[in-house]
Design a protein around this motif. Structure first.
Motif, short mmCIF file in Angstrom:
data_model
loop_
_atom_site.label_atom_id
_atom_site.label_comp_id
_atom_site.label_asym_id
_atom_site.label_seq_id
_atom_site.Cartn_x
_atom_site.Cartn_y
_atom_site.Cartn_z
N LEU A 271 0.73 -1.29 0.07
CA LEU A 271 0.21 0.05 0.03
C LEU A 271 0.78 1.18 -0.04
O LEU A 271 0.66 2.28 -0.81
N GLY A 272 1.83 1.39 0.98
CA GLY A 272 2.74 2.47 0.82
C GLY A 272 3.50 2.60 -0.56
O GLY A 272 3.68 3.61 -1.04
N ASN A 273 3.94 1.41 -1.17
CA ASN A 273 4.24 1.74 -2.49
C ASN A 273 3.56 2.25 -3.58
O ASN A 273 4.06 3.08 -4.08
N LEU A 274 2.25 1.88 -3.46
CA LEU A 274 1.09 2.38 -4.45
C LEU A 274 1.08 3.85 -3.89
O LEU A 274 0.79 4.61 -5.06
N ILE A 275 0.76 4.00 -2.77
CA ILE A 275 0.43 5.31 -2.43
C ILE A 275 1.71 6.54 -2.97
O ILE A 275 1.14 7.58 -3.66
N GLU A 276 2.78 6.09 -2.76
CA GLU A 276 4.05 6.92 -3.25
C GLU A 276 3.90 6.99 -4.91
O GLU A 276 4.22 8.07 -5.27
N THR A 277 3.57 5.71 -5.44
CA THR A 277 3.62 5.79 -6.72
C THR A 277 2.46 6.81 -7.48
O THR A 277 2.71 7.63 -8.36
N CYS A 278 1.37 6.69 -6.76
CA CYS A 278 0.34 7.61 -7.16
C CYS A 278 0.49 9.11 -6.66
O CYS A 278 0.16 9.92 -7.46
N LEU A 279 1.13 9.47 -5.70
CA LEU A 279 1.64 10.56 -5.31
C LEU A 279 2.39 11.27 -6.59
O LEU A 279 2.33 12.26 -7.00
N MET A 280 3.47 10.24 -7.15
CA MET A 280 4.26 11.01 -8.39
C MET A 280 3.69 11.18 -9.52
O MET A 280 3.73 12.09 -10.16
N ASN A 281 2.58 10.34 -9.80
CA ASN A 281 1.74 10.26 -10.87
C ASN A 281 0.67 11.44 -10.92
O ASN A 281 0.54 12.11 -12.06
N VAL A 282 -0.02 11.82 -9.77
CA VAL A 282 -0.79 12.80 -9.55
C VAL A 282 -0.16 14.51 -9.53
O VAL A 282 -0.45 15.34 -10.30
N LEU A 283 1.02 14.36 -8.61
CA LEU A 283 1.73 15.83 -8.56
C LEU A 283 2.74 15.99 -9.68
O LEU A 283 2.97 17.18 -9.74
N LEU A 284 3.19 15.06 -10.20
CA LEU A 284 4.13 15.16 -11.62
C LEU A 284 5.58 15.79 -11.15
O LEU A 284 6.39 15.36 -11.69
N GLN A 285 5.54 17.05 -10.54
CA GLN A 285 6.86 17.69 -10.48
C GLN A 285 7.47 17.06 -8.97
O GLN A 285 6.94 16.88 -8.19
N PRO A 286 8.72 16.93 -9.26
CA PRO A 286 9.70 16.35 -8.05
C PRO A 286 9.46 17.46 -6.93
O PRO A 286 9.54 17.03 -5.60
N SER A 287 9.49 18.66 -7.22
CA SER A 287 9.49 19.73 -6.19
C SER A 287 7.82 19.76 -5.39
O SER A 287 7.89 20.11 -4.27
N GLU A 288 6.95 19.03 -5.98
CA GLU A 288 5.82 18.88 -5.41
C GLU A 288 5.68 17.53 -4.61
O GLU A 288 5.05 17.45 -3.46
#
Length: 254
Positions: free
Chosen positions: A123-140
């Motif tokens: 679940l943690g892996n999925l959440i962090e993966t989806c955070l990257m997909n939604v927020l897009l920018q590393p700074s976000e």
């Protein structure tokens, strides 16, 4: 845990301070990126000299293959990757691939994942993966993931970390990704990226520098990623690497 809280406080203060900063108060590496900032910072001569002497150097690509609940991965992300990125984001790219030693199997409808540290890690892996997909920018998304990994409960503090750093993004948006086909496909992509590593990963955290992994690079990254990135970068060293600082004078003329 006190160190974690100190780092978190530092990020919050830095974020608040940056709200009032113009680009001219930030790194000189940003001044020459558009004609608007060149003019605003009165940096025509500096940017022209920089361009005449040598072409821009390639940024250092740092990739971390990890697991969200792996103690060693969390320590590397919190104590090495995040502080280095805060200081050197102008000369480094960061790629995060949460999967690690997980296994996947297709059940005819979607991919099923088994993680080294159990279902919560999946679940943690999925959440962090989806955070990257939604927020897009590393700074976000990097500060949100840092917040999660530096907390006592990575998964259960994820929503609070999102609200802290990205209050305009709804938690439901992240969870729709986590629970849906999109998250499943994104995690499968992480599996493919991890399985494609050459040489194959033998442990996590597994670090590549400009796509390369050696035991020597791994040990350097674990000891001081900051030093390794500074050494690897081929352009003029920023002040954070011990290079010469460029001072921009900003006056209010009478």
């Amino acid at each position: 845990m006190g160190y974690f809280l100190g780092l978190l406080l530092f990020v919050l203060v830095a974020a608040k301070c940056s709200e009032g900063k113009g680009v001219c108060d930030q790194s000189p590496f940003k001044w020459c990126r558009s004609q608007e900032t060149v003019s605003a910072c009165q940096a025509e001569q500096w940017c022209r000299a920089s361009n005449d002497t040598e072409p821009p150097a390639a940024m250092v690509d740092v990739s971390l293959y990890y697991e969200s609940l792996c103690p060693g991965c969390r320590a590397f992300l919190v104590f090495q990757l995040f502080p280095t990125w805060l200081l050197l984001s102008e000369i480094m790219n960061v790629t995060l691939v949460p999967y690690g030693n997980a296994k996947e199997q297709f059940d005819g409808k979607q991919w099923q994942f088994t993680c080294q540290h159990g279902e919560q890690e999946c679940l943690g892996n999925l959440i962090e993966t989806c955070l990257m997909n939604v927020l897009l920018q590393p700074s976000e998304y990097i500060p949100v993931i840092f917040c999660m990994e530096s907390s006592e409960d990575v998964v259960n503090n994820a929503e609070a970390c999102l609200k802290l750093y990205q209050p305009d993004v709804q938690w439901d948006t992240i969870m729709n990704c986590v629970k849906g086909d999109q998250g499943n496909k994104l995690m499968h992509a992480n599996a493919l990226m991890t399985d494609a590593l050459k040489p194959p990963h033998e442990y996590v955290p597994w670090v590549t520098i400009n796509g390369e992994h050696t035991e020597e690079l791994q040990q350097e990254a674990m000891n001081s990623l900051h030093t390794l990135v500074c050494k690897t970068y081929k352009g003029p060293k920023p002040a954070e690497c011990g290079g010469s600082a460029v001072h921009h004078k900003n006056y209010c003329l009478s």
